[in-house]
Design a protein around this motif. Sequence first.
Motif, PDB file in Angstrom:
ATOM      1  N   ARG A 221       0.834  -1.226   0.000  1.00 57.63           N
ATOM      2  CA  ARG A 221       0.000   0.000   0.000  1.00 57.63           C
ATOM      3  C   ARG A 221       0.863   1.268   0.000  1.00 57.63           C
ATOM      4  N   GLU A 233       2.981  -3.770  -4.340  1.00 57.91           N
ATOM      5  CA  GLU A 233       2.205  -4.478  -5.359  1.00 57.91           C
ATOM      6  C   GLU A 233       2.304  -3.778  -6.713  1.00 57.91           C
ATOM      7  N   VAL A 234       2.444  -2.454  -6.697  1.00 54.91           N
ATOM      8  CA  VAL A 234       2.606  -1.708  -7.953  1.00 54.91           C
ATOM      9  C   VAL A 234       3.989  -1.987  -8.542  1.00 54.91           C
ATOM     10  N   ALA A 237       4.002  -5.378 -10.074  1.00 54.72           N
ATOM     11  CA  ALA A 237       3.261  -5.358 -11.344  1.00 54.72           C
ATOM     12  C   ALA A 237       4.131  -4.780 -12.458  1.00 54.72           C
ATOM     13  N   MET A 254      -1.413  -8.045  -3.893  1.00 55.17           N
ATOM     14  CA  MET A 254      -2.568  -7.162  -4.126  1.00 55.17           C
ATOM     15  C   MET A 254      -3.665  -7.446  -3.095  1.00 55.17           C
ATOM     16  N   ASP A 255      -3.915  -8.727  -2.857  1.00 56.87           N
ATOM     17  CA  ASP A 255      -4.977  -9.093  -1.909  1.00 56.87           C
ATOM     18  C   ASP A 255      -4.587  -8.719  -0.478  1.00 56.87           C
ATOM     19  N   SER A 257      -2.733  -6.249   0.368  1.00 57.61           N
ATOM     20  CA  SER A 257      -2.890  -4.798   0.449  1.00 57.61           C
ATOM     21  C   SER A 257      -4.341  -4.416   0.703  1.00 57.61           C
ATOM     22  N   GLU A 258      -5.219  -5.007  -0.096  1.00 58.25           N
ATOM     23  CA  GLU A 258      -6.626  -4.594  -0.055  1.00 58.25           C
ATOM     24  C   GLU A 258      -7.353  -5.137   1.178  1.00 58.25           C
TER      25      GLU A 258
ATOM     26  N   ARG B 273      -6.622  -2.030  -5.417  1.00 64.01           N
ATOM     27  CA  ARG B 273      -6.496  -3.286  -6.176  1.00 64.01           C
ATOM     28  C   ARG B 273      -7.103  -3.179  -7.566  1.00 64.01           C
ATOM     29  N   GLU B 274      -8.261  -2.529  -7.647  1.00 61.70           N
ATOM     30  CA  GLU B 274      -8.954  -2.446  -8.933  1.00 61.70           C
ATOM     31  C   GLU B 274      -8.189  -1.554  -9.912  1.00 61.70           C
ATOM     32  N   LEU B 276      -5.033  -0.890  -9.924  1.00 60.77           N
ATOM     33  CA  LEU B 276      -3.801  -1.570 -10.341  1.00 60.77           C
ATOM     34  C   LEU B 276      -4.121  -2.648 -11.375  1.00 60.77           C
ATOM     35  N   ALA B 277      -5.223  -3.366 -11.166  1.00 60.27           N
ATOM     36  CA  ALA B 277      -5.609  -4.422 -12.121  1.00 60.27           C
ATOM     37  C   ALA B 277      -5.830  -3.828 -13.510  1.00 60.27           C
TER      38      ALA B 277
END
Lengths: 337, 337
Positions: A221, A233-234, A237, A254-255, A257-258, B273-274, B276-277
């Motif tokens: 995050r 996570e960024v 990616a 990602m999960d 983080s969220e 998350r969204e 980034l996706a």
Amino acid sequence: MKRIRIIDTTLRDGMHAVSHQLTPEQVALIASRLDEAGVGTIEVGHGDGLGGSSMQYGFAKATDREYLKAVSQAIKQTRLDVLLIPGIGTIEDLKVAMEYGAKTVRVATHVTEADVGEQHIGFAKKNGLEAIGFLMMSHMASPEKVAEQAKLFESYGADIIYVADSAGAMLPEDVKARVSAVRSAVSLPVGFHAHNNLGLAIGNNLAAIEAGATVLDGTVRGLGGGAGNAQLEVLVAVLNRMGYETGIDLYKVMDLSEEVVAPLMQRPQIINREALAIGYAGAYSSFLLHAYRAAEKFGVDARDVLIELGRRKTVGGQEDLIIDVAIELANKKARTA
Amino acid sequence: MKRIRIIDTTLRDGMHAVSHQLTPEQVALIASRLDEAGVGTIEVGHGDGLGGSSMQYGFAKATDREYLKAVSQAIKQTRLDVLLIPGIGTIEDLKVAMEYGAKTVRVATHVTEADVGEQHIGFAKKNGLEAIGFLMMSHMASPEKVAEQAKLFESYGADIIYVADSAGAMLPEDVKARVSAVRSAVSLPVGFHAHNNLGLAIGNNLAAIEAGATVLDGTVRGLGGGAGNAQLEVLVAVLNRMGYETGIDLYKVMDLSEEVVAPLMQRPQIINREALAIGYAGAYSSFLLHAYRAAEKFGVDARDVLIELGRRKTVGGQEDLIIDVAIELANKKARTA
């Protein structure tokens, strides 16, 4: 495939963003999820590292020992890392971390003061730890100076040299110049630690890679001091998209983080006026409150105070200068009015 | 001194971040503060441009006419700009904007469909407006294709060509390749519009400058669709540091961000998350909800659905494909299970 090693510092630098108030249970949960996601190294403790929990740096929710114990029981594969700022932490603190299985120590000094880390690097190497020399506020020194300090760390036995942009003040060209200079000066892997005050945490990591860095920091995050760190996570990616192997499962971070980290946050990790002022000025974030107080008292703009402090390369311990600078600016303003 | 022209789109793209719910009074206040800060061009309206307020794209708090009127009365120096996506907005809508003094129109089309903007560019030029050809989702086309479409816009009479990274999916190298290709193909200034889904809004703007772009978009506080745009005050700070002249008073936009815009925000502008996706997949942000629904129905990961949609360069209007992709992935999963 090209490999990048990631050191996650959510549970150390990220602690700044939650005023060091995560519980050992929360820290253990995040550590176990990072472990499951394949993050190879995680750094744990107070935001200012071992021994940081204090009146001066802010008391953490728990002791170093409590955090380290909780994490040591939660992780399976990942390597436990601690940060040691000589003057805040001691070799005794490091011994505690070793009791709980710490395998890496980052010895962090001001960019011009690697010599204060000599004994800590030496102790770590004698005891079989991986030792990383971590040069804070690297924007304050020329590439040549940073390289000179890196060579000192190398001579003490460090395994990796980190260029740290502690104030989030570097532009990509600044990062490239310093990472390149260190790469040329030492025969060790070079790491880079970003802050996002100028919105460049990810961009500067790419610049660091271009200049030869192979070890990068991230936090879930983007948690961290000031505007925060590179968002793990960024970063993963982006590295995936560029064809770098990190060993990290993108969806799992990602999960994490969220689902886990976002609900624990006290505030969103954004670039607000204060964080931008720090990055723009290249000043210590701990000067912020003092600069705003002094500016108010003497009727000047706190941002001008911070910029002048950055220009003078003022370092921690020189807080007296903040008042001096505010008075000088006020006098100058009176003369030109 | 090197100059960069900034187009502020807080009051257009930024409207996405507040569900188009700013009142004309709020819009006028922000416009007047941008004007005072020396921002030369500001874009105003629904997030999807002229005519965007609708069942399909979301109703705005007020009509185009109400926003334009309020802004026209609030600004003194700044140039009023509107976005027109042919198919959503019409030439009749543009005439309304002209009544209120709009001097610039950005005609925005999918990156491979510049031809649908021919008549709008032509009308704008015949009526003395500045006309900008704005190529959305530029990551979906090769640099050569983007350059070809830029030449079409040039042939219609456009004054500037914009490369827009609508999904925030580009890496710096992608930006450089496309901006360079357009620069070589046309004899017009080239602009770049970033999104922050991969944390690269600022970094990609620097890449665009390196490749020759001289017009850049920003929004106060980074407001915008998805992960938001390049944060205006951060962009100005970085450009100042690099020695570029923008004509914008940094402290004034910092104060506008902190004092006026931040309190109006419905949610912080972060990379969740969204967002980034979407950036990772390079997919339309409007696919997000459909992809999550389809993924849940067929027991697959929505991110895999989005990645496949991005890989296939699926565009708006092809929403049927989302279900097909989810079913294919589910079948594949069943075969390999």
